[in-house]
Design a protein around this motif. Structure first.
Motif: not given
Length: 737
Positions: A481-497
């Motif tokens: 899950i991605a968050y912005d610089k303020h710590g607010e949730r943007i949402g799930p993201v595609d990522s390599t794990c």
């Protein structure tokens, strides 16, 4: 090499809808769902309250140290119940109108140095959305109960995360913020958390899933209990709390990232801060870092970042020993209760003192403001009602619980106010004051300031769950899950794990599947330059056997909780690898150790180990094994063998003389079963060079058994070093060779 997989991406639209649906309100109007009330500042907006201590609606013999919470016409509390061997901690619910008990949930105390007089230290918290009740017991059980007392989930943070129990009972009250239940404790567990720290743990309030860890501070100086508050400052949703290192910290509420720190004291902070607008207020009674005076009241500009100590202090008042009670903030006035029972009133903007008033002799409870009056308890057993007249304070009424021949009654918590009722604990009872026609009131909700608009540029990646404990063959799918610089949730993201190959594999559904061996590792997610990490701990199925022969000298077992290089090391002794409990001058926090091999598992298993103690002068250490929250110990100073649960009482103890010799290996064996509603505890000890005796050395029955617990080892090397070898945990008796 690590294996890669693409973590599953969820719909961004649904995530944004969820974020928009989250309320920014704190608490629920009319309820007292948290220990400092619906606005986190000790204020109730109800009117028409009684100002007479004669208006007693009910009083019942439920003794406590904390502050009750009140939600939906129910009073919730936590306290000690039972006597002697039946003593337990309990969460209970009462009808607010009558004081009649609606339900209780009881649980044992274990693995703690807290005495029975301090059980029920932390207040409860109730989630206004679900009505669920959250508790943090003195033994480290974090519980989520339904409104009707059904256990929904629990975490034994002592056994799972190496939580350190203090001697005095100091335990943090949980808070609820959005989808999170947040607790704090000092701990040392495994891997990157092997170093001792004051850590904050955010759990999904509905499931108990671990959302984030945060350790913003340095080395803990003390066990403390400064509880977090939620604030929106400079557009960021923050958790602000005092720390065991003497600093005040602000961390982002949704990610746990540190925003700023402020050095307040040379010792740990106990009082809870209060926040309003951009300002944060905190007090303490310890040594100041830049003054010879003890204690300080501080006003801080909360819009800082990094080290805010020298740049963000707005005003201070030195020499006020306000180390326990939380400040009360109302209508531009800050009320501070000192340890010596003096109530101080300051102008919140400038720090100018308006007045001080002798409210009692010992101040521990935090003041509460409602309907133009201040309701206050003192630890010397008084309840007072005061009025701020501007440049002075006026006593309206008081109730002294140490009159009429009764002695030793104390009050440590604060009043809770809801539906015209004022409820508080003493160390002998719970009391409800109010007018007979008291009814629920419609009061305005208070909202936190608006947060900054969501920036769609990711600044932080968070893996959920942030930590998992799994068994061989179990699978888990991580969400990124991605968050912005303020710590607010943007949402799930595609990522390599990236998954640690040594711990398991990935299946065709993109899940991590644990392998057959115990171990620890990290799962990493990457999106461009951003990285997120989750911790993984795999515990093998029983039987577990460890002889340390595969380790090198200086190694430790990474996946055991509480085994750090500051406490233990593998060493070659007489041609064999053994685990040595180190002995040094670092004090009991390092020399006295409970280490856990498994997670809490159902009773019915056996723990065995070879142990040896040596002498340093005339001094010897203590060593043993742990099974189902019972400790079997060879006691050095007393030359005895004992099995116990909850040491300070002890609630349960069976002890015999056992003159075990220094420099000699002994075999310990501890078996615990639950038969019917009783615990059957069997223990034996014998020189390793001899055959195992047929009879048990100790056999005992516990009428209040532990139904589950982690297998582990115990060592107290304060006096001299100790050695352990050939540790086994199993359910079925091993076949003879």
């Amino acid at each position: 090499m690590n294996r890669k997989l693409a973590c599953l991406s969820f719909c961004w639209v649904s995530a944004l809808i969820l974020a928009a649906a989250l309320s920014t309100s704190v608490g629920t109007a009319g309820d007292w769902a948290a220990w400092r009330g619906p606005y986190q500042n000790g204020v109730s907006l109800e009117t028409g309250l009684t100002t007479s201590t004669k208006d007693v609606l009910w009083r019942i013999p439920y003794a406590g140290r904390s502050t009750p919470v009140i939600v939906g016409g129910r009073v919730f509390g936590i306290d000690l119940c039972g006597k002697g061997i039946t003593e337990q901690e309990q969460v209970f619910a009462l009808d607010l109108a009558t004081g009649k008990e609606l339900w209780h949930y009881r649980f044992n105390c274990f693995h703690t140095d807290v005495p029975n007089s301090r059980v029920g230290w932390a207040s409860l918290a109730v989630d206004p959305e679900t009505g669920n009740v959250y508790a943090n017991g003195v033994q480290g059980l974090v519980l989520c109960l339904s409104r009707d007392g059904k256990l929904l989930w629990s975490k034994s943070v002592s056994e799972l995360f190496g939580r350190v129990s203090g001697y005095g009972g100091r335990t943090y009250t949980p808070i609820i913020d959005e989808d999170r239940a947040i607790v704090a404790f000092n701990n040392s567990s495994f891997g990157s958390h092997g170093v001792g720290a004051h850590r904050f743990l955010a759990l999904d309030k509905k499931t108990g899933e671990i959302l984030w860890w945060s350790a913003p501070g340095g080395r803990p100086e003390d066990p403390t209990y400064s509880n977090p508050v939620v604030a929106v400052i400079n557009g960021q949703r923050l958790i602000v709390a005092g720390n065991a290192d003497g600093n005040l910290y602000a961390i982002k509420a949704r990610t746990g990232e540190k925003v700023w720190g402020f050095t307040a004291s040379q010792r740990g902070l106990n009082s809870t801060p209060v926040a309003e607008g951009d300002r944060v207020y905190v007090t303490h009674s310890e040594e100041n870092v830049d003054s010879t005076l003890m204690g300080r009241v501080i006003c801080i500009d909360g819009r800082g970042s990094g080290d805010a100590t020298k740049t963000k202090e707005l005003w201070r008042c030195d020499g006020i020993d306000a180390g326990y009670a939380s400040p009360l903030l109302h209508d531009g006035r800050l009320y501070v209760m000192s340890n010596s029972g003096l109530l101080h009133c300051f102008d919140a903007a400038t720090g100018k003192k308006h007045w001080q008033f002798v409210a009692g002799r010992i101040g521990k409870g935090s003041p509460v403001w409602a309907d133009g009056h201040i309701y206050l308890t003192t630890a010397n057993g008084t309840f007072v009602i005061l009025e701020d007249t501007g440049d002075a304070c006026k006593m309206i009424d008081s109730m002294d619980f140490n009159t009429g021949g009764e002695g030793g009654i104390e009050i440590f918590g604060s009043p809770a106010i809801s539906e015209g009722h004022i409820v508080f604990f003493t160390t002998t009872e719970m009391i409800c004051l109010g007018k007979k026609d008291a009814k629920p009131q419609a009061v305005a909700e208070q909202k936190l300031p608006e947060e900054a608009p969501v920036d769609k540029t990711p600044a932080v990646l968070v893996l959920r769950p942030a930590e998992v404990l799994i068994k061989p063959g179990e699978a888990v799918k991580f969400r990124v899950i991605a968050y912005d610089k303020h710590g607010e949730r943007i949402g799930p993201v595609d990522s390599t794990c990236y998954f640690p190959k040594k711990l398991g594999t990935m299946d065709d559904q993109g899940r991590f599947v644990a392998g057959n061996h115990g171990g620890i590792g990290e799962v990493r997610a990457e999106v461009g330059a951003l990285k997120g990490i989750a911790r993984v701990r795999v515990i093998p199925e029983l039987p577990i056997s460890e002889d340390f022969e595969k380790f090198k000298d200086g190694d430790t077992i990474g996946w055991w909780v509480g085994i750090s290089k500051l406490k233990y090391t593998v060493e070659t002794l007489d041609g064999s690898k053994v685990l040595k409990k180190l002995h040094d001058d670092k004090g009991p926090i390092f020399n006295r150790s409970l280490a856990f091999i498994t997670s809490p598992i159902p009773a019915g298993y056996t723990v065995e180990a070879d142990v040896m103690g040596v002498k340093e002068g005339r001094r010897r250490g203590d060593v043993g094994v742990v099974n189902d929250r019972y400790v079997m110990e060879l006691y050095g100073a007393g030359k005895s063998l004992r099995v116990m649960s909850w040491i300070p009482g002890p609630r349960f103890e069976k002890k015999i003389d056992f003159p075990w010799a220094p420099g000699t290996w002994y075999r310990l064996k501890l078996k615990v079963e639950v038969v019917g509603e009783e615990g059957k505890v069997q223990a034996k000890a014998w020189p390793r060079s001899e055959a195992e005796p047929k009879e048990w050395t100790i056999e005992a029955t516990d009428p209040m058994p532990n139904y589950e617990g982690s297998a582990g080892i115990y060592a107290n090397s304060t006096m001299a070093p100790l050695y352990l070898d050939n540790i086994k945990v199993y359910r079925a008796e091993p076949a003879p060779k």
